[in-house]
Scaffold this active site. Sequence first.
Site, PDB file in Angstrom:
ATOM      1  N   SER A 139      29.566  -6.660 -35.797  1.00  0.00           N
ATOM      2  CA  SER A 139      28.519  -5.970 -35.036  1.00  0.00           C
ATOM      3  C   SER A 139      28.790  -6.229 -33.558  1.00  0.00           C
ATOM      4  O   SER A 139      29.443  -7.229 -33.203  1.00  0.00           O
ATOM      5  CB  SER A 139      27.158  -6.554 -35.412  1.00  0.00           C
ATOM      6  OG  SER A 139      26.195  -6.189 -34.464  1.00  0.00           O
ATOM      7  N   TYR A 152      22.380 -14.230 -37.312  1.00  0.00           N
ATOM      8  CA  TYR A 152      23.060 -12.922 -37.346  1.00  0.00           C
ATOM      9  C   TYR A 152      24.252 -12.933 -36.386  1.00  0.00           C
ATOM     10  O   TYR A 152      25.380 -12.595 -36.766  1.00  0.00           O
ATOM     11  CB  TYR A 152      22.079 -11.793 -36.973  1.00  0.00           C
ATOM     12  CG  TYR A 152      22.688 -10.421 -37.195  1.00  0.00           C
ATOM     13  CD1 TYR A 152      22.804  -9.893 -38.479  1.00  0.00           C
ATOM     14  CD2 TYR A 152      23.167  -9.667 -36.125  1.00  0.00           C
ATOM     15  CE1 TYR A 152      23.383  -8.646 -38.689  1.00  0.00           C
ATOM     16  CE2 TYR A 152      23.741  -8.413 -36.335  1.00  0.00           C
ATOM     17  CZ  TYR A 152      23.840  -7.909 -37.618  1.00  0.00           C
ATOM     18  OH  TYR A 152      24.422  -6.677 -37.834  1.00  0.00           O
TER      19      TYR A 152
HETATM   20  N1  LIG Z   1      23.003  -0.142 -38.770  1.00  0.00           N
HETATM   21  C1  LIG Z   1      23.295  -0.789 -37.648  1.00  0.00           C
HETATM   22  O1  LIG Z   1      22.707  -0.507 -36.589  1.00  0.00           O
HETATM   23  C2  LIG Z   1      24.375  -1.843 -37.648  1.00  0.00           C
HETATM   24  C3  LIG Z   1      24.869  -2.286 -36.413  1.00  0.00           C
HETATM   25  C4  LIG Z   1      25.864  -3.249 -36.392  1.00  0.00           C
HETATM   26  C5  LIG Z   1      26.384  -3.747 -37.566  1.00  0.00           C
HETATM   27  N2  LIG Z   1      25.884  -3.308 -38.773  1.00  0.00           N
HETATM   28  C6  LIG Z   1      26.453  -3.885 -39.986  1.00  0.00           C
HETATM   29  O2  LIG Z   1      26.901  -2.860 -40.842  1.00  0.00           O
HETATM   30  C7  LIG Z   1      26.916  -3.325 -42.188  1.00  0.00           C
HETATM   31  C8  LIG Z   1      26.332  -2.262 -43.081  1.00  0.00           C
HETATM   32  O3  LIG Z   1      24.982  -2.084 -42.763  1.00  0.00           O
HETATM   33  P1  LIG Z   1      24.290  -0.647 -42.716  1.00  0.00           P
HETATM   34  O4  LIG Z   1      23.934  -0.364 -41.321  1.00  0.00           O
HETATM   35  O5  LIG Z   1      25.089   0.340 -43.452  1.00  0.00           O
HETATM   36  O6  LIG Z   1      22.925  -1.002 -43.472  1.00  0.00           O
HETATM   37  P2  LIG Z   1      22.400  -0.614 -44.938  1.00  0.00           P
HETATM   38  O7  LIG Z   1      22.309   0.854 -45.087  1.00  0.00           O
HETATM   39  O8  LIG Z   1      21.164  -1.426 -45.118  1.00  0.00           O
HETATM   40  O9  LIG Z   1      23.561  -1.154 -45.894  1.00  0.00           O
HETATM   41  C9  LIG Z   1      23.722  -2.508 -46.193  1.00  0.00           C
HETATM   42  C10 LIG Z   1      24.530  -2.647 -47.457  1.00  0.00           C
HETATM   43  O10 LIG Z   1      24.733  -4.030 -47.728  1.00  0.00           O
HETATM   44  C11 LIG Z   1      24.354  -4.289 -49.061  1.00  0.00           C
HETATM   45  N3  LIG Z   1      23.839  -5.638 -49.199  1.00  0.00           N
HETATM   46  C12 LIG Z   1      22.868  -6.246 -48.509  1.00  0.00           C
HETATM   47  N4  LIG Z   1      22.621  -7.471 -48.986  1.00  0.00           N
HETATM   48  C13 LIG Z   1      23.465  -7.649 -50.032  1.00  0.00           C
HETATM   49  C14 LIG Z   1      23.677  -8.690 -50.963  1.00  0.00           C
HETATM   50  N5  LIG Z   1      22.949  -9.822 -50.954  1.00  0.00           N
HETATM   51  N6  LIG Z   1      24.636  -8.550 -51.908  1.00  0.00           N
HETATM   52  C15 LIG Z   1      25.355  -7.395 -51.970  1.00  0.00           C
HETATM   53  N7  LIG Z   1      25.200  -6.367 -51.126  1.00  0.00           N
HETATM   54  C16 LIG Z   1      24.250  -6.486 -50.163  1.00  0.00           C
HETATM   55  C17 LIG Z   1      23.286  -3.235 -49.394  1.00  0.00           C
HETATM   56  O11 LIG Z   1      23.292  -2.937 -50.789  1.00  0.00           O
HETATM   57  P3  LIG Z   1      22.184  -3.392 -51.853  1.00  0.00           P
HETATM   58  O12 LIG Z   1      20.865  -3.430 -51.152  1.00  0.00           O
HETATM   59  O13 LIG Z   1      22.277  -2.335 -52.907  1.00  0.00           O
HETATM   60  O14 LIG Z   1      22.655  -4.712 -52.333  1.00  0.00           O
HETATM   61  C18 LIG Z   1      23.819  -2.034 -48.640  1.00  0.00           C
HETATM   62  O15 LIG Z   1      24.738  -1.321 -49.418  1.00  0.00           O
HETATM   63  C19 LIG Z   1      26.143  -4.646 -42.187  1.00  0.00           C
HETATM   64  O16 LIG Z   1      27.046  -5.717 -42.313  1.00  0.00           O
HETATM   65  C20 LIG Z   1      25.461  -4.680 -40.832  1.00  0.00           C
HETATM   66  O17 LIG Z   1      25.292  -5.979 -40.354  1.00  0.00           O
HETATM   67  C21 LIG Z   1      24.900  -2.364 -38.845  1.00  0.00           C
END
Ligand SMILES: NC(=O)c1ccc[n+]([C@@H]2O[C@H](COP(=O)([O-])OP(=O)(O)OC[C@H]3O[C@@H](n4cnc5c(N)ncnc54)[C@H](OP(=O)(O)O)[C@@H]3O)[C@@H](O)[C@H]2O)c1
Length: 262
Positions: A139, A152
């Site tokens: 991130s 985080y």
């Molecule tokens: N969205 C943003 O603004 C942003 C910015 C910077 C970085 N990121 C990073 O991008 C990555 C993806 O996030 P996203 O934005 O796509 O959010 P998201 O739509 O909430 O996706 C998160 C994914 O992680 C999985 N996950 C969460 N906890 C888990 C666990 N305990 N075991 C297995 N799987 C788990 C969830 O699946 P289940 O709930 O089905 O397990 C989901 O598929 C993350 O690492 C996040 O930190 C996001």
Amino acid sequence: MSDKIALITGASSGIGKSFAEILAKEGYNLILVARRKQKLNALAENLTKQFSIESKVLVADLAKLEQVKVVEETIKSLEHIDILVNNAGFGLYSSFTEDNYERQLDMVNVHVVASYMFCRAAVPIMLRKNEGIIINVSSMSGLMTKYGNVTYTTTKAFLIVLSESLQEELRNTNIKIQALCPGMTYSEFHDTKELEEFDRSTVPKRLWMCSNEVVTKSLRAARKGKVVYVPGFLNRLSLLFFKLFLVRKISQCFISRNEKKA
Ligand SMILES: NC(=O)c1ccc[n+]([C@@H]2O[C@H](COP(=O)([O-])OP(=O)(O)OC[C@H]3O[C@@H](n4cnc5c(N)ncnc54)[C@H](OP(=O)(O)O)[C@@H]3O)[C@@H](O)[C@H]2O)c1
């Protein structure tokens, strides 16, 4: 499974789902990991039909070490793996010392331990073919370590250092490692109960990216060998301002210290 294989954690929504869709379109067979079985099954079924690929679903809670082990063993059992995307993750607003201790430890397991173990499992297999790509989804927070939100930021910074140092160790191979550092991205990330008070409208619209764009840019950059990658011009610009601001603060601090001594 034959041909190209990609394993994606956190594939049930957001950035991980976009990785699955884009890699399926490119013809990769998929191993999709997350907790929500129904979402994974629906995605797998849809992509298998649409792109004539093979998709396998692996339901695992990566906060639980015994389930991380199962995924690790699955990776080790593969004849080859072409792309590993360590993407599973979640956000948390919490004070380091006061609350959410369990969830902070969960975060360490999901972001750090699982990604570390899956890299360790995948690299020897990639070395056999002398090719492969690993994308660790970090991130922008991992690059802004003076920002607070300790767990985080620290876990995301770990993924950046892991990626950089692993790429250095693998510099004489065709294995490419990337720490992907997205900024604000439309996904389910801000819909979880931990972030339910977050209001998307407080962040200017132009700072938001869609997950497909993040993933397309990330894959292009990874194939070109970009190790730490921040998608989006505005994100890179704001990072630059952040760093300049810090540099100014640090130099002000030195100046005032020296003034006191003089
Ligand atoms: N969205 C943003 O603004 C942003 C910015 C910077 C970085 N990121 C990073 O991008 C990555 C993806 O996030 P996203 O934005 O796509 O959010 P998201 O739509 O909430 O996706 C998160 C994914 O992680 C999985 N996950 C969460 N906890 C888990 C666990 N305990 N075991 C297995 N799987 C788990 C969830 O699946 P289940 O709930 O089905 O397990 C989901 O598929 C993350 O690492 C996040 O930190 C996001």
